[in-house]
Write a protein that holds these residues in place. Structure first.
Motif, PDB file in Angstrom:
ATOM      1  N   UNK A  55      73.354 -14.585  26.632  1.00 29.78           N
ATOM      2  CA  UNK A  55      73.650 -14.291  25.231  1.00 29.78           C
ATOM      3  C   UNK A  55      74.693 -13.196  25.046  1.00 29.78           C
ATOM      4  N   UNK A  56      75.225 -12.672  26.127  1.00 24.97           N
ATOM      5  CA  UNK A  56      76.248 -11.628  26.017  1.00 24.97           C
ATOM      6  C   UNK A  56      77.542 -12.233  25.484  1.00 24.97           C
ATOM      7  N   UNK A  57      78.371 -11.403  24.846  1.00 28.30           N
ATOM      8  CA  UNK A  57      79.627 -11.931  24.297  1.00 28.30           C
ATOM      9  C   UNK A  57      80.613 -12.323  25.390  1.00 28.30           C
ATOM     10  N   UNK A  58      81.476 -13.277  25.077  1.00 22.92           N
ATOM     11  CA  UNK A  58      82.526 -13.664  26.018  1.00 22.92           C
ATOM     12  C   UNK A  58      83.358 -12.441  26.359  1.00 22.92           C
ATOM     13  N   UNK A  59      83.741 -12.322  27.612  1.00 24.76           N
ATOM     14  CA  UNK A  59      84.514 -11.180  28.067  1.00 24.76           C
ATOM     15  C   UNK A  59      83.656 -10.099  28.697  1.00 24.76           C
ATOM     16  N   UNK A  60      82.357 -10.105  28.444  1.00 23.37           N
ATOM     17  CA  UNK A  60      81.448  -9.140  29.063  1.00 23.37           C
ATOM     18  C   UNK A  60      81.321  -9.500  30.536  1.00 23.37           C
ATOM     19  N   UNK A  61      81.562  -8.577  31.451  1.00 26.84           N
ATOM     20  CA  UNK A  61      81.501  -8.902  32.878  1.00 26.84           C
ATOM     21  C   UNK A  61      80.102  -9.287  33.364  1.00 26.84           C
ATOM     22  N   UNK A  62      79.084  -9.000  32.588  1.00 27.21           N
ATOM     23  CA  UNK A  62      77.709  -9.352  32.958  1.00 27.21           C
ATOM     24  C   UNK A  62      77.291 -10.725  32.411  1.00 27.21           C
ATOM     25  N   UNK A  63      78.154 -11.368  31.625  1.00 28.78           N
ATOM     26  CA  UNK A  63      77.817 -12.661  31.022  1.00 28.78           C
ATOM     27  C   UNK A  63      77.663 -13.738  32.085  1.00 28.78           C
ATOM     28  N   UNK A  64      76.663 -14.588  31.869  1.00 25.96           N
ATOM     29  CA  UNK A  64      76.476 -15.748  32.728  1.00 25.96           C
ATOM     30  C   UNK A  64      76.594 -16.995  31.855  1.00 25.96           C
ATOM     31  N   UNK A  65      77.008 -18.088  32.426  1.00 27.12           N
ATOM     32  CA  UNK A  65      77.553 -18.226  33.778  1.00 27.12           C
ATOM     33  C   UNK A  65      78.945 -17.595  33.860  1.00 27.12           C
TER      34      UNK A  65
END
Length: 116
Positions: free
Chosen positions: A82-92
């Motif tokens: 659910x993290x925003x696009x561009x967040x380095x922790x975003x999956x996948x």
């Protein structure tokens, strides 16, 4: 004649553009009344997560190869997808699940993490 040479590519470009609304390109698959790991969650994990989250995967991440591993890591999964696009922790990594796929994970958690 020179004006026509410059104008022709612009006309071709404008005619070839395809305009589609969000509704036309969005995933309209309904979320089931009761989400189960084996039916709804596992196919999403296999298609989007196993590349990195498997023994010998492309990175040293927590494995997500079976029900217990996904269930144990559901809080982290929900946070990361659910993290925003561009967040380095975003999956996948390098992409995003569809809103429907994210809703399936959320509902599976809410439904009590049903296996079958």
């Amino acid at each position: 004649m020179k004006k026509l040479i410059y104008l022709l590519p612009v006309i071709i470009f404008m005619v070839s553009c395809d305009s589609r609304t969000y509704e036309e390109i969005s995933d309209k698959t309904p979320v089931p009344d009761q989400v189960r790991y084996a039916v709804e969650v596992k196919p999403i994990v296999e298609a989007n997560c196993i590349g990195c989250h498997a023994p010998g995967g492309s990175a040293a991440y927590e494995p997500l190869t079976n029900y217990n591993e996904v269930k144990t890591n559901i809080a982290s999964i929900l946070d990361r997808i659910q993290r925003p696009n561009g967040d380095p922790q975003k999956m996948p990594k390098g992409g995003s699940l569809s809103p429907t796929q994210i809703a399936i994970f959320i509902k599976w958690n809410t439904d009590g993490l049903i296996e079958n």
